[in-house]
Write a protein that holds these residues in place. Sequence first.
Motif, PDB file in Angstrom:
ATOM      1  N   GLY A 198       0.790  -1.181  -0.046  1.00  0.00           N
ATOM      2  CA  GLY A 198      -0.171  -0.003   0.105  1.00  0.00           C
ATOM      3  C   GLY A 198       0.850   1.260   0.047  1.00  0.00           C
ATOM      4  O   GLY A 198       0.336   2.399  -0.119  1.00  0.00           O
ATOM      5  N   VAL A 224      -1.194  -6.131  -2.379  1.00  0.00           N
ATOM      6  CA  VAL A 224      -2.348  -5.073  -2.039  1.00  0.00           C
ATOM      7  C   VAL A 224      -3.799  -5.868  -2.014  1.00  0.00           C
ATOM      8  O   VAL A 224      -4.654  -5.636  -2.707  1.00  0.00           O
ATOM      9  CB  VAL A 224      -2.475  -3.848  -3.037  1.00  0.00           C
ATOM     10  CG1 VAL A 224      -1.355  -2.883  -2.912  1.00  0.00           C
ATOM     11  CG2 VAL A 224      -2.344  -4.541  -4.628  1.00  0.00           C
ATOM     12  N   PRO A 225      -4.082  -6.720  -1.010  1.00  0.00           N
ATOM     13  CA  PRO A 225      -5.290  -7.257  -0.877  1.00  0.00           C
ATOM     14  C   PRO A 225      -6.449  -6.459  -0.555  1.00  0.00           C
ATOM     15  O   PRO A 225      -7.712  -6.905  -1.033  1.00  0.00           O
ATOM     16  CB  PRO A 225      -5.096  -8.386   0.288  1.00  0.00           C
ATOM     17  CG  PRO A 225      -3.863  -7.947   1.174  1.00  0.00           C
ATOM     18  CD  PRO A 225      -3.035  -7.159   0.111  1.00  0.00           C
ATOM     19  N   HIS A 226      -6.295  -5.348   0.001  1.00  0.00           N
ATOM     20  CA  HIS A 226      -7.316  -4.289   0.123  1.00  0.00           C
ATOM     21  C   HIS A 226      -7.554  -3.918  -0.949  1.00  0.00           C
ATOM     22  O   HIS A 226      -8.552  -2.869  -1.081  1.00  0.00           O
ATOM     23  CB  HIS A 226      -6.682  -3.518   1.205  1.00  0.00           C
ATOM     24  CG  HIS A 226      -5.569  -2.600   0.717  1.00  0.00           C
ATOM     25  ND1 HIS A 226      -4.520  -3.174   0.990  1.00  0.00           N
ATOM     26  CD2 HIS A 226      -5.465  -1.317   0.194  1.00  0.00           C
ATOM     27  CE1 HIS A 226      -3.624  -2.072   0.212  1.00  0.00           C
ATOM     28  NE2 HIS A 226      -4.145  -1.205  -0.068  1.00  0.00           N
ATOM     29  N   PHE A 227      -6.625  -4.030  -2.327  1.00  0.00           N
ATOM     30  CA  PHE A 227      -7.246  -3.342  -3.455  1.00  0.00           C
ATOM     31  C   PHE A 227      -7.784  -4.069  -4.519  1.00  0.00           C
ATOM     32  O   PHE A 227      -7.848  -3.570  -5.589  1.00  0.00           O
ATOM     33  CB  PHE A 227      -5.770  -2.430  -3.915  1.00  0.00           C
ATOM     34  CG  PHE A 227      -6.254  -1.202  -4.796  1.00  0.00           C
ATOM     35  CD1 PHE A 227      -6.774  -0.150  -4.653  1.00  0.00           C
ATOM     36  CD2 PHE A 227      -5.620  -1.462  -6.177  1.00  0.00           C
ATOM     37  CE1 PHE A 227      -7.023   0.887  -5.191  1.00  0.00           C
ATOM     38  CE2 PHE A 227      -5.877  -0.578  -7.121  1.00  0.00           C
ATOM     39  CZ  PHE A 227      -6.504   0.749  -6.615  1.00  0.00           C
ATOM     40  N   HIS A 228      -8.020  -5.465  -4.223  1.00  0.00           N
ATOM     41  CA  HIS A 228      -8.454  -6.418  -5.138  1.00  0.00           C
ATOM     42  C   HIS A 228      -9.866  -5.905  -5.888  1.00  0.00           C
ATOM     43  O   HIS A 228     -10.190  -6.311  -6.776  1.00  0.00           O
ATOM     44  CB  HIS A 228      -8.283  -7.584  -4.645  1.00  0.00           C
ATOM     45  CG  HIS A 228      -7.132  -8.332  -4.400  1.00  0.00           C
ATOM     46  ND1 HIS A 228      -6.993  -9.487  -3.704  1.00  0.00           N
ATOM     47  CD2 HIS A 228      -5.872  -7.927  -4.681  1.00  0.00           C
ATOM     48  CE1 HIS A 228      -5.765  -9.819  -3.625  1.00  0.00           C
ATOM     49  NE2 HIS A 228      -4.879  -8.879  -4.159  1.00  0.00           N
ATOM     50  N   HIS A 229     -10.656  -5.207  -5.111  1.00  0.00           N
ATOM     51  CA  HIS A 229     -11.840  -4.575  -5.726  1.00  0.00           C
ATOM     52  C   HIS A 229     -11.748  -4.001  -7.068  1.00  0.00           C
ATOM     53  O   HIS A 229     -12.515  -4.005  -7.959  1.00  0.00           O
ATOM     54  CB  HIS A 229     -12.792  -4.023  -4.601  1.00  0.00           C
ATOM     55  CG  HIS A 229     -11.954  -2.593  -4.365  1.00  0.00           C
ATOM     56  ND1 HIS A 229     -12.039  -1.418  -4.931  1.00  0.00           N
ATOM     57  CD2 HIS A 229     -11.151  -2.233  -3.235  1.00  0.00           C
ATOM     58  CE1 HIS A 229     -11.546  -0.389  -4.355  1.00  0.00           C
ATOM     59  NE2 HIS A 229     -10.868  -1.063  -3.325  1.00  0.00           N
ATOM     60  N   THR A 280     -11.387 -12.046  -1.933  1.00  0.00           N
ATOM     61  CA  THR A 280     -12.107 -12.440  -0.720  1.00  0.00           C
ATOM     62  C   THR A 280     -13.810 -12.172  -1.251  1.00  0.00           C
ATOM     63  O   THR A 280     -13.771 -11.386  -2.151  1.00  0.00           O
ATOM     64  CB  THR A 280     -11.848 -11.724   0.531  1.00  0.00           C
ATOM     65  OG1 THR A 280     -11.898 -10.297   0.357  1.00  0.00           O
ATOM     66  CG2 THR A 280     -10.416 -11.891   0.800  1.00  0.00           C
ATOM     67  N   ASP A 282     -15.730  -9.989   0.180  1.00  0.00           N
ATOM     68  CA  ASP A 282     -15.765  -8.512   0.161  1.00  0.00           C
ATOM     69  C   ASP A 282     -15.187  -7.691  -0.940  1.00  0.00           C
ATOM     70  O   ASP A 282     -15.941  -7.021  -1.228  1.00  0.00           O
ATOM     71  CB  ASP A 282     -15.137  -8.048   1.813  1.00  0.00           C
ATOM     72  CG  ASP A 282     -15.404  -6.520   1.829  1.00  0.00           C
ATOM     73  OD1 ASP A 282     -16.629  -6.121   2.036  1.00  0.00           O
ATOM     74  OD2 ASP A 282     -14.428  -5.838   1.980  1.00  0.00           O
ATOM     75  N   GLN A 283     -14.108  -8.239  -1.133  1.00  0.00           N
ATOM     76  CA  GLN A 283     -13.576  -7.529  -2.305  1.00  0.00           C
ATOM     77  C   GLN A 283     -14.206  -7.917  -3.910  1.00  0.00           C
ATOM     78  O   GLN A 283     -14.303  -6.918  -4.620  1.00  0.00           O
ATOM     79  CB  GLN A 283     -12.076  -7.974  -2.475  1.00  0.00           C
ATOM     80  CG  GLN A 283     -11.214  -7.489  -1.369  1.00  0.00           C
ATOM     81  CD  GLN A 283     -11.045  -5.991  -1.470  1.00  0.00           C
ATOM     82  OE1 GLN A 283     -10.989  -5.448  -2.399  1.00  0.00           O
ATOM     83  NE2 GLN A 283     -11.169  -5.596  -0.113  1.00  0.00           N
ATOM     84  N   ARG A 342     -17.409  -5.731  -3.648  1.00  0.00           N
ATOM     85  CA  ARG A 342     -17.138  -4.333  -3.872  1.00  0.00           C
ATOM     86  C   ARG A 342     -16.775  -4.065  -5.167  1.00  0.00           C
ATOM     87  O   ARG A 342     -17.422  -3.063  -5.792  1.00  0.00           O
ATOM     88  CB  ARG A 342     -16.108  -3.915  -2.860  1.00  0.00           C
ATOM     89  CG  ARG A 342     -16.433  -3.726  -1.529  1.00  0.00           C
ATOM     90  CD  ARG A 342     -15.082  -3.359  -0.565  1.00  0.00           C
ATOM     91  NE  ARG A 342     -14.949  -1.957  -0.760  1.00  0.00           N
ATOM     92  CZ  ARG A 342     -13.758  -1.288  -0.747  1.00  0.00           C
ATOM     93  NH1 ARG A 342     -13.090  -1.835   0.439  1.00  0.00           N
ATOM     94  NH2 ARG A 342     -13.417  -0.151  -0.949  1.00  0.00           N
TER      95      ARG A 342
END
Length: 471
Positions: free
Chosen positions: A322, A358-363, A399, A401-402, A405
């Motif tokens: 990130g 960046v698992p939080h940016f997979h969306h 995931t 969630d991603q 989203r």
Amino acid sequence: MATECEAWLNANPIEADDLSDSFLSGDEERGGVQKVDNEINGNWIAAPISTIHEARVKAKAKRRLRKNSSRDSGRGDSVSDNGDSIRGPLVTPTSPKGKLLDRKSRLGKGRGLPKKGGAGGKGVWGPPGEVYDLEEVDVKDPNYDEDQDNCVYETVVLPLDEGDFEKTVTPIVQEYFEHGDTNEVAELLGELNLGQMRSGVPMLAVSLALEAKASHRELTSRLLSDLCGRVLTLQDVETSFHKLLRELPDLVLDTPGAPQLVGQFIARAVRDEILSKGYIDSYKGRVDCEHARAALDRAAVLLKMSRGGGLRIDNLWGLGGGQRPVTLLMKEVNLLLKEYILSGDVLEAERCLRELEVPHFHHEFVYEAIVMVLESKGDKTFKMVLQLLKFLWESSVITVDQMRRGFQRVYIEIAEINIDVPCAYAVLEQFVEKSFGAGVIDKRLRDLCPSRGRKRFVSEGDGGRLKLESY
């Protein structure tokens, strides 16, 4: 009873020898008389048994009287001549025996407070709230030692040996890869007595970073730079890289690219000024190992490129996870999708997506993949993207969630996409149905998919106007 016995004894005195407490034998009881040591005019006479028995009873009563009189001595009781008990004034008991046997209440002998202020119980060290001050040293104490006044007591930490060093420092470095706080590592290492193993800290950190990601190697370079001067010395860092070059043949077995990576660490250390500029030149003509020579050549080339302005050693490992700008991440995601469409290798696409860290940016990846399907022509991109999303979903790279989203972002922006792609609604409905059939999304997310209403003319009363589109 006691007073009557005493009065009788005063009126009829008897000899002390007649006060024996022994019992009669069977022969004596049958005979009715007993020989007693009474002598009258040189002749022994026999005394009747009843007289002896009465003497014994009176002797016992007299002994009981003495015991009662000593017990009641503190109360001022006395016995008159006729045997009546006279109550006298209250007298404080003076004999220890009287105090011991005094079991009366404390009424009149105190304030009714507990002994020692409540600090006299078992296992109690003083009354509640008492603070003990430091006791002054008694010079006259026979155990007094003058040298103890100048003693300073400190906690001694034994130096770590090679086995304990690796077990203790390895978890510290691995946790640092997660939080990235060099100050915490410096504090933890400062609490240890590293001793001669201090030079092993850079070597252990670099060895762990060789098997890790590029972002971890960047963190390792920062750690070495921050520890130098606080925990490590320049000599410790130089000694550690000497050991690394000697251990390269063993490191290559686990990490084939170890020589190039160690060369990059050396170049970064020279750039951070924790290694001298003449460190590489000191090995010229003295290296026999091909792996060590490759590492030194790699470091020399990188430093030469940095002097010419073609390379920044500070960004040698790149920015990890990130820490990279969003625009850069979006470009890398688009490049990844285009390479996948050309090659069709889902395993390579998965590896590249993991390396982004960046698992939080997979969306964003899901969003760009669906937009690519809407803008494409033909069924090839449609099927390949569906296959990629299904593979990443089953491998748990993306995931729930991603994935949700990413689809919801497409739902929100479909109206704007439809301006450039007229058939975007129809293609989106087909892709959502196929995704639901493949198990990528659930029924709730499928039902949220927007649909474009059919245009039609209304009644003539409306003047032939078109009804608004419904989504």
